[in-house]
Design a protein around this motif. Structure first.
Motif, PDB file in Angstrom:
ATOM      1  N   THR A 105      -5.009 -12.175   8.137  1.00  0.00           N
ATOM      2  CA  THR A 105      -4.061 -11.193   6.830  1.00  0.00           C
ATOM      3  C   THR A 105      -2.779 -10.826   7.678  1.00  0.00           C
ATOM      4  O   THR A 105      -2.763 -10.661   8.660  1.00  0.00           O
ATOM      5  CB  THR A 105      -4.480 -10.262   7.229  1.00  0.00           C
ATOM      6  OG1 THR A 105      -6.109 -10.250   6.584  1.00  0.00           O
ATOM      7  CG2 THR A 105      -4.709  -8.962   5.849  1.00  0.00           C
ATOM      8  N   ARG A 122      -7.871  -0.203   3.464  1.00  0.00           N
ATOM      9  CA  ARG A 122      -7.411  -1.046   4.754  1.00  0.00           C
ATOM     10  C   ARG A 122      -8.321  -1.445   5.058  1.00  0.00           C
ATOM     11  O   ARG A 122      -9.222  -2.568   5.804  1.00  0.00           O
ATOM     12  CB  ARG A 122      -6.476  -0.663   5.689  1.00  0.00           C
ATOM     13  CG  ARG A 122      -5.376  -1.087   5.625  1.00  0.00           C
ATOM     14  CD  ARG A 122      -4.339  -0.696   6.214  1.00  0.00           C
ATOM     15  NE  ARG A 122      -3.873   0.541   6.565  1.00  0.00           N
ATOM     16  CZ  ARG A 122      -4.565   1.705   7.475  1.00  0.00           C
ATOM     17  NH1 ARG A 122      -4.390   1.253   8.594  1.00  0.00           N
ATOM     18  NH2 ARG A 122      -4.074   3.216   7.358  1.00  0.00           N
ATOM     19  N   LYS A 123      -9.627  -0.859   5.291  1.00  0.00           N
ATOM     20  CA  LYS A 123     -10.710  -0.082   5.755  1.00  0.00           C
ATOM     21  C   LYS A 123     -11.938  -1.629   5.405  1.00  0.00           C
ATOM     22  O   LYS A 123     -12.199  -2.542   5.436  1.00  0.00           O
ATOM     23  CB  LYS A 123     -11.717   1.091   6.484  1.00  0.00           C
ATOM     24  CG  LYS A 123     -12.194   0.836   7.707  1.00  0.00           C
ATOM     25  CD  LYS A 123     -13.007   2.647   7.426  1.00  0.00           C
ATOM     26  CE  LYS A 123     -14.344   2.886   7.002  1.00  0.00           C
ATOM     27  NZ  LYS A 123     -14.591   4.249   6.835  1.00  0.00           N
ATOM     28  N   ILE A 179      -0.195  -8.217   6.774  1.00  0.00           N
ATOM     29  CA  ILE A 179       0.634  -6.840   6.275  1.00  0.00           C
ATOM     30  C   ILE A 179       2.142  -6.986   6.900  1.00  0.00           C
ATOM     31  O   ILE A 179       2.343  -6.486   8.097  1.00  0.00           O
ATOM     32  CB  ILE A 179      -0.267  -5.683   7.119  1.00  0.00           C
ATOM     33  CG1 ILE A 179      -1.779  -5.783   6.772  1.00  0.00           C
ATOM     34  CG2 ILE A 179       0.357  -4.654   6.600  1.00  0.00           C
ATOM     35  CD1 ILE A 179      -2.696  -4.682   6.821  1.00  0.00           C
ATOM     36  N   THR A 226       0.105   2.073   9.469  1.00  0.00           N
ATOM     37  CA  THR A 226      -0.621   0.927   8.727  1.00  0.00           C
ATOM     38  C   THR A 226      -0.630  -0.246   9.489  1.00  0.00           C
ATOM     39  O   THR A 226      -1.516  -1.066   9.882  1.00  0.00           O
ATOM     40  CB  THR A 226       0.338   1.194   7.357  1.00  0.00           C
ATOM     41  OG1 THR A 226       0.199   1.928   6.949  1.00  0.00           O
ATOM     42  CG2 THR A 226      -0.564  -0.748   6.990  1.00  0.00           C
ATOM     43  N   GLU A 282      -4.895   5.605   1.525  1.00  0.00           N
ATOM     44  CA  GLU A 282      -4.644   3.767   2.612  1.00  0.00           C
ATOM     45  C   GLU A 282      -5.313   3.203   3.311  1.00  0.00           C
ATOM     46  O   GLU A 282      -5.811   1.895   3.652  1.00  0.00           O
ATOM     47  CB  GLU A 282      -3.359   3.606   3.036  1.00  0.00           C
ATOM     48  CG  GLU A 282      -2.418   3.012   3.866  1.00  0.00           C
ATOM     49  CD  GLU A 282      -1.643   2.958   4.173  1.00  0.00           C
ATOM     50  OE1 GLU A 282      -0.297   3.577   3.647  1.00  0.00           O
ATOM     51  OE2 GLU A 282      -1.315   2.199   5.504  1.00  0.00           O
ATOM     52  N   ARG A 283      -5.528   4.148   4.450  1.00  0.00           N
ATOM     53  CA  ARG A 283      -7.163   4.300   5.228  1.00  0.00           C
ATOM     54  C   ARG A 283      -7.687   3.091   4.676  1.00  0.00           C
ATOM     55  O   ARG A 283      -8.383   2.185   5.387  1.00  0.00           O
ATOM     56  CB  ARG A 283      -6.788   5.156   6.084  1.00  0.00           C
ATOM     57  CG  ARG A 283      -6.430   5.351   7.934  1.00  0.00           C
ATOM     58  CD  ARG A 283      -6.811   5.947   7.979  1.00  0.00           C
ATOM     59  NE  ARG A 283      -8.614   5.375   8.992  1.00  0.00           N
ATOM     60  CZ  ARG A 283      -9.098   6.151   9.539  1.00  0.00           C
ATOM     61  NH1 ARG A 283      -9.138   7.674   9.560  1.00  0.00           N
ATOM     62  NH2 ARG A 283     -10.338   5.737  10.426  1.00  0.00           N
ATOM     63  N   THR A 333       5.187  -3.848   6.900  1.00  0.00           N
ATOM     64  CA  THR A 333       5.167  -2.630   6.403  1.00  0.00           C
ATOM     65  C   THR A 333       6.212  -1.465   7.708  1.00  0.00           C
ATOM     66  O   THR A 333       6.564  -2.083   8.702  1.00  0.00           O
ATOM     67  CB  THR A 333       3.600  -1.442   6.934  1.00  0.00           C
ATOM     68  OG1 THR A 333       3.811   0.078   6.930  1.00  0.00           O
ATOM     69  CG2 THR A 333       3.261  -1.657   8.469  1.00  0.00           C
ATOM     70  N   ARG A 386     -10.191  -4.914   5.150  1.00  0.00           N
ATOM     71  CA  ARG A 386     -11.036  -5.681   6.507  1.00  0.00           C
ATOM     72  C   ARG A 386     -12.660  -6.062   6.128  1.00  0.00           C
ATOM     73  O   ARG A 386     -12.809  -7.254   7.074  1.00  0.00           O
ATOM     74  CB  ARG A 386     -11.005  -4.876   7.656  1.00  0.00           C
ATOM     75  CG  ARG A 386     -11.368  -5.455   9.143  1.00  0.00           C
ATOM     76  CD  ARG A 386      -9.152  -5.896   9.877  1.00  0.00           C
ATOM     77  NE  ARG A 386      -9.273  -6.666  10.803  1.00  0.00           N
ATOM     78  CZ  ARG A 386      -9.863  -7.633  11.045  1.00  0.00           C
ATOM     79  NH1 ARG A 386      -9.267  -8.100  10.551  1.00  0.00           N
ATOM     80  NH2 ARG A 386      -9.644  -8.257  12.474  1.00  0.00           N
ATOM     81  N   LEU A 414       1.012  -0.867   0.366  1.00  0.00           N
ATOM     82  CA  LEU A 414      -0.284  -0.074  -0.020  1.00  0.00           C
ATOM     83  C   LEU A 414       0.939   1.625   0.343  1.00  0.00           C
ATOM     84  O   LEU A 414      -0.156   2.771   0.077  1.00  0.00           O
ATOM     85  CB  LEU A 414      -0.956   0.233   1.762  1.00  0.00           C
ATOM     86  CG  LEU A 414      -1.891  -1.020   0.962  1.00  0.00           C
ATOM     87  CD1 LEU A 414      -2.280  -1.537   2.743  1.00  0.00           C
ATOM     88  CD2 LEU A 414      -2.921  -1.386   0.395  1.00  0.00           C
TER      89      LEU A 414
END
Lengths: 598, 601
Positions: free
Chosen positions: B540, B528-529, B542, B549, B524-525, B544, B532, B516
């Motif tokens: 998941t 992600r939301k 992630i 994040t 990005e947020r 980063t 999810r 991302l």
């Protein structure tokens, strides 16, 4: 996109395009005449060789005399030498025409490209332009040199041989030439067919090439999605297709020669039959008979060459049309209006006062991007442009750089409409840093000097120091002389950005424009870049298309752009206390728990 | 020469076809040598009235009780046409057969190479020089194809021609034969030496052209910079230099070639002249007939031009061998072990790393990861935070089965990863790379990567990846063409399309390897939301370097120097001393002062 899909009817020769080429060829008039003369000379020699056999038979063998054999040998030697010289000279002359013509047209096209405005590059894919600049221009170069060579040779060869045959025995000549029309029609048919088939093959071939390049560049992606089977299937169907089409093309090629030699042999057989009885009756000499048999066989070659070359001329026409379309593209931005202070332009300083007056702009008709845009920027002021993708913020800086011109309204610099200044002057005052920094292959030093051709090493180092790039540069193997690779590929994104700042700093521009990158770099680099931005902006009028609010903070005035108009304007504090769109933008973009932040 | 062996192995399955083509070619060459003989007999015995010396013809005449051939010219004329047609007929089959053999060989080799490349291990591709690989797969392959389709056939033809014609000529007149072939070695050697020498000339000219293309390419890619800096003039200068360099180098090559053609033509015509003059001499001294002389002038022409051609074909032969070697180098690389006989269990997504250590095989002492223990329960989100080079990406690659741990175990639903069939595994455990590759094709084709999803599913995946709006903004929407020749997408758009294609159907484990990074914070947020919400079932991982994040994950592990240095939730880690807090403070001061309105320094 019209010019891309533009197809030309290849079954017809378009006079206009060839007239243009001929006009451009006048520069090489001498060489062209030399090539054509030499080709006539080559075909003359080619058709005299069989004559030597005739002479040998009729002068020495039949009368059983060796008188003059010495002279004959000498003549033969001269003929061989003459042909060798012909060949040397014609290849050199045609080669000269080819490389020079291609060079000249490529040069013109490149200069044209440098003058074209952004809208041209927006609409035209890079690959399209590349193909014009490389393969199409090469094709034109080849056809006007080697195409002409084959054309002249083929034509003169046919004329000379036919002439000789008619001269020696017109009846026998007519017998020998009787198969020519059939051969000509058949050659034309097959050559066209073969060209078409091979073009199809080349098309699939390039498809296979790009599948390979995708399969290799995208291998890790393919693996991570477990797509090996799927892509192999796709590849296999392309190679299957390739195999079928290639064999088809090969079959046409393999059919042509057998048919042609068979028809040709009928000609030779007729000559043998008719000429043989002529010899018996004494109306044809043995030498002439042998000459006719050789000539009949020789006649096929020029027919085939002509058929091929004509098809190639038709193909080259499509290339020529595309190249001339590029050469004739109209420039939409340029120094068209009467310029002021043009003589002492270099001394004209810019304070940095910028005004947009009722500026309207659209890339496509009916889709306005900026609407009645007004803005006045004081010298030294720093403007941050924020807003969503497509809001028009990048357009504002594109207009300021005059990559495009307003559809209506005007933009003034220190009170003067910027169209009244030259583009060169404007760009010498602007320092522009792009979102994704593009470096040119060469050394770091060369890349920084891109901003100031002819600058000193001291200036380069100073510029690098200002943006904190000096440190990492001297750590590289060869310091400032380190190569950056194609497109700067050997450097990290952050390093590339710092160098692009340095090449702007070295220009010492009055106006600084930054189109900020959205992509994240690691925290340390981010700090460096932020510092570089602050350094570069010092004492300059600045426009920033911002994606980081940290950048926004260093500006004097923030413009929130939405759908081509200024939605909110003011300092960060003012806009925050207003609690409008800017406020919610900041909210959404940063932590959901603002209290944590302190 | 050891490269000849693999070359033969490529032809597997087509050797018979090649053999038949060669036999037919031999026959056609034989026929082509008959025509001059027909002419010879016609001239000597039918038109002229010499005694028939040819034993076959004489035998036939005796059998049919024919005394003289003088009335039979029509017969020879007909024979001439028939033999030519027969030869043509054979040539057609030779062409067809050799095309199907060479095209088939190349197709098989191409398929084999492509499949092999796809199946080479991840580590190979990570370190591979892509440009060089593509070069091998395309232009080396092209060299090989040219060799198989044209040069091999031509070589066979010339060899047969030399062999047969020398025999036939020798039967007619040994002395004439010697004169007819006396210059051919010189012609051959001259062509061979010349083309070996000029090879570098071709390379120099090709290089100059490549450099010229690079300048144009770079100019077009950087046209914005060029214009903004008013550097058009400087660019024209750079271009001019390369353009004239290419012009001069290709002219140099052409003028060298002019010498070659001139000299070799001189030699060839001299050879023909020699036959003519010597033939006249021998005829006058009564040693050969006129018909023989005429036949020899045909034979010599049939010999010299192909022999000259041979010189440059043989010189090219080396190129084909080099290409074989370069292709063979790829084929000899070992393919990834797909554990084809492995298990294909239903994967729910409970991931467990047990004391995992990893180091690359070329540097076994350097531990990239060591003592890694963690688990992700079904539906959980785990964030891995770490600096560049901390080993966090390796974690992702291990979980996708691209590498094997050197110590410890990775378990999925309690099953050792090593015993699961790889393709099966990767269809359930999906990794999104940081720099994903989009294939040429439409956006729809790129998202519907397995080619079996409904339109609605595609839209939904795009919406989840927050790319739907961007796509609809394109003139052609989902039918927009992307990839090398398509529209230019931003890094963020590419990443989101890659995410969309990864979640097009339900996967059990999702791994985002810093995928991302090119998005702005807001997008990005949102991504992600959405992710999810739509993939509650999937475990998941992630990876980063951004706290923003990591902070929303169920669990966070912090990696430094290949070891887990911290783990826990954001609220715990943010207040305890350690790397997490350090990074957090750092990223915070950077953005934090925005809220208070202080100017960044």
């Amino acid at each position: 996109m019209e010019k891309i899909t533009n197809k030309t009817d290849e079954s017809q020769l378009d006079k206009r395009i060839w007239l243009k080429i001929i006009k451009d060829l006048t520069e090489y008039k001498k060489e062209m005449i030399a090539v054509m003369t030499l080709m006539i000379s080559v075909s003359l020699a080619d058709s005299i060789f069989p004559q030597m056999t005739r002479v040998a038979i009729d002068r020495f063998i039949v009368p059983e005399s060796s008188e003059g054999l010495g002279v004959f040998v000498l003549l033969y030697a001269c003929l061989v030498a003459w042909q060798a010289v012909n060949i040397l000279l014609f290849i050199k002359a045609a080669g000269k025409v080819e490389v020079r013509f291609a060079y000249g047209i490529r040069k013109k096209a490149f200069e044209k490209l440098q003058g074209l405005s952004f809208s041209y590059f927006d609409e035209t894919p890079k690959g399209w332009i590349m193909a014009r600049m490389t393969s199409d221009i090469r094709k034109i170069g080849e056809i006007i040199s080697w195409g002409v060579v084959d054309l002249v040779w083929g034509l003169s060869m046919m004329v000379i041989i036919a002439g000789f045959m008619l001269y020696y025995n017109w009846r026998l000549a007519l017998v020998a030439l009787s198969v020519v029309p059939v051969l000509a029609v058949m050659s034309r048919y097959f050559q066209l067919k073969i060209l078409k088939e091979y073009r199809r093959v080349r098309k699939i071939n390039s498809q296979i090439t790009s599948l390979f390049s995708e399969g290799i560049s995208g291998a890790t992606t393919t693996k991570s999605l477990a797509l090996e089977e799927n892509s192999f299937k796709e590849f296999k169907s392309a190679t299957d297709n390739m195999r079928i089409k290639s064999i088809r093309a090969a079959i046409f090629t393999s059919m042509f020669m057998p048919l042609a030699i068979s028809i040709g042999s009928i000609g030779s057989a007729l000559v043998l039959l008719k000429g043989g009885s002529g010899v018996a009756q004494g109306s044809v000499s043995l030498g002439v008979l042998i000459l006719f048999i050789t000539y009949t066989a020789q006649f096929f070659e020029p027919i085939r060459e002509l058929a091929r070359v004509i098809s190639e001329f038709q193909q080259a026409q499509a290339s020529a049309e595309r190249v001339y379309a590029l050469l004739e593209t109209k420039e939409t931005v340029g120094d068209f209006e009467a310029l002021i202070d043009i003589d002492n332009e270099k001394e004209v300083e810019l304070n940095g006062r910028i005004e947009f007056k009722n500026v309207n702009f659209s890339y496509l008709e009916g889709e306005p991007v900026l609407v009645d845009f007004n803005l006045c920027v004081k010298p030294g002021e720093k403007i941050a442009l924020v807003g969503e993708t497509g809001s028009g913020k990048s357009t504002i800086v594109n207009l300021l750089c005059r990559f495009y011109e307003p559809t209506s309204g005007e933009i003034t610099l220190d009170g003067v409409d910027y169209k009244k200044r030259s583009l060169g002057w404007l760009h010498s005052k602007i320092g522009y840093v792009l979102q994704s920094p593009h470096l040119f292959s060469g050394s770091i030093k060369e890349n920084i000097l891109f901003g100031k051709p002819g600058g000193t090493m001291e200036e380069v180092i100073n510029a690098a120091k200002v943006v904190n790039a000096h440190e990492f540069i001297v750590k590289l193997d060869r310091g400032y002389d380190s190569k950056v690779g194609e497109g700067g590929g050997k450097l990290s994104t952050g390093e590339k950005q710092l160098i692009s700042f340095a090449r702007t700093v070295i220009r010492n521009p009055r106006i600084f424009i930054l189109d900020e990158a959205t992509s994240s770099v690691d925290t340390q680099t981010e700090v460096y870049i932020q510092k570089a931005i602050n350094q570069v902006m010092k004492g300059r009028t600045a426009f920033i298309v911002a994606h980081r609010l940290s950048t926004v903070l260093s500006s004097d005035r923030i413009l929130l752009i939405e759908k081509g108009i200024i939605k909110e304007m003011g300092s960060h504090d003012e806009l925050m206390s207003k609690r409008g769109d800017y406020y919610s933008l900041v909210q959404s973009q940063f932590f959901h728990k603002p209290s944590d932040a302190i | 020469m050891e490269n000849l062996l693999p070359l033969f192995s490529y032809m597997r399955g087509y050797k018979k076809t090649y053999l038949i083509a060669a036999i037919l070619m031999g026959l056609s060459v034989g026929f082509s040598l008959v025509n001059p003989l027909i002419l010879q007999i016609a001239v000597d015995n039918s038109i002229g009235d010499l005694n028939v010396e040819n034993p076959i013809v004489a035998g036939i005449m005796e059998l049919l009780k024919i005394e003289s051939l003088s009335g039979y010219l029509w017969f020879f004329a007909m024979l001439y046409v028939i033999f030519t047609a027969l030869r043509g007929f054979l040539l057609y089959f030779v062409g067809k057969l050799s095309a199907s053999a060479s095209e088939g060989t190349i197709k098989n080799l191409r398929d084999r190479l492509f499949n092999h490349i796809q199946r080479l291990p991840f580590s190979y591709h990570k370190n591979a020089n892509t440009g060089d690989l593509i070069q091998r797969a395309t232009s080396d392959m092209e060299t090989l194809k040219k060799f198989l389709a044209l040069q091999l056939v031509e070589t066979g033809k010339v060899a047969l021609m030399v062999l047969f014609s020398v025999y036939v000529m020798w039967r007619l007149s040994p002395r004439m034969t010697i004169s007819a072939i006396s210059l051919t070695p010189v012609i051959f050697l001259f062509a061979w030496f010349f083309f070996r020498k000029i090879q570098s000339g071709f390379e120099i000219s090709d290089e100059a052209e490549a450099e010229l293309s690079t300048v144009i390419q770079e100019n077009l890619s950087g046209i914005r910079v060029v214009k903004a800096f008013g550097a058009e003039g400087a660019q024209i200068k750079v271009f001019e230099e390369k353009n004239s360099e290419y012009r001069d180098k290709s002219y140099k090559l052409l003028s060298d070639l002019a010498w070659y053609w001139s000299i070799s033509d001189f030699l060839c015509f001299s050879q023909i002249g020699l036959v003519l003059v010597y033939g006249v001499y021998l005829n006058l001294s009564g040693e050969i007939t006129l018909g023989v002389l005429v036949a020899f002038t045909s034979y010599v022409t049939m010999l010299v031009w192909p022999i000259r051609q041979m010189g440059n074909i043989i010189a090219d032969f080396g190129k084909a061998l080099v290409s074989v070697e370069r292709i063979q180098m790829i084929l000899l690389e070992e393919e990834e072990d797909y554990v084809e006989t492995g298990m294909k269990p239903q994967i729910a997504g409970n991931v467990k790393f047990e004391d995992v250590a990893f180091s690359y095989s070329d540097d076994p002492k350097r531990k990239i990861l060591d003592g890694i223990n963690f688990d992700i329960k079904h539906g959980e989100v785990l964030a891995v935070l770490g600096k560049t080079g901390s080993g966090k990406s390796t974690l992702a690659h291990l979980l996708a089965g691209f590498y094997q741990p050197v110590k410890g175990k990775i378990l999925i639903d309690g099953i050792d990863l090593r015993s699961i069939e790889k393709t099966w595994l990767r269809k359930s455990v999906r990794l999104v790379l940081q720099e994903p590759f989009l294939f040429s094709g439409t956006i729809t084709e790129n998202i519907d990567i397995y080619g079996k999803s409904e339109q609605e599913q595609i839209f939904k995946a795009a919406k989840t990846a927050s790319i739907d709006k961007d796509i609809r903004r394109f003139e052609k929407g989902y039918e927009t063409y992307v990839g090398e020749e398509g529209v230019t997408l931003s890094g963020g758009q590419r990443q989101r399309i890659a995410i969309a294609r990864t979640i097009i159907d339900k996967a059990s484990v999702l791994i985002f390897d810093d995928s991302l990074s090119a998005l702005d914070a807001k997008t990005e947020r949102q991504v992600r939301k959405e992710l999810r919400a739509e993939n509650e079932e999937a475990s998941t991982l992630i990876i980063t370097h951004k706290i923003s994040t990591a902070m929303e994950a169920d669990k966070i592990i912090v990696i430094d120097g290949g070891r887990i240095v911290q783990q826990g939730k954001h609220d715990e880690l943010a207040v305890s001393d350690g790397l997490y807090k350090e990074i957090w403070d750092h990223q915070n001061t950077f953005n934090g002062n925005i809220m208070t309105g202080h100017r960044g320094d």
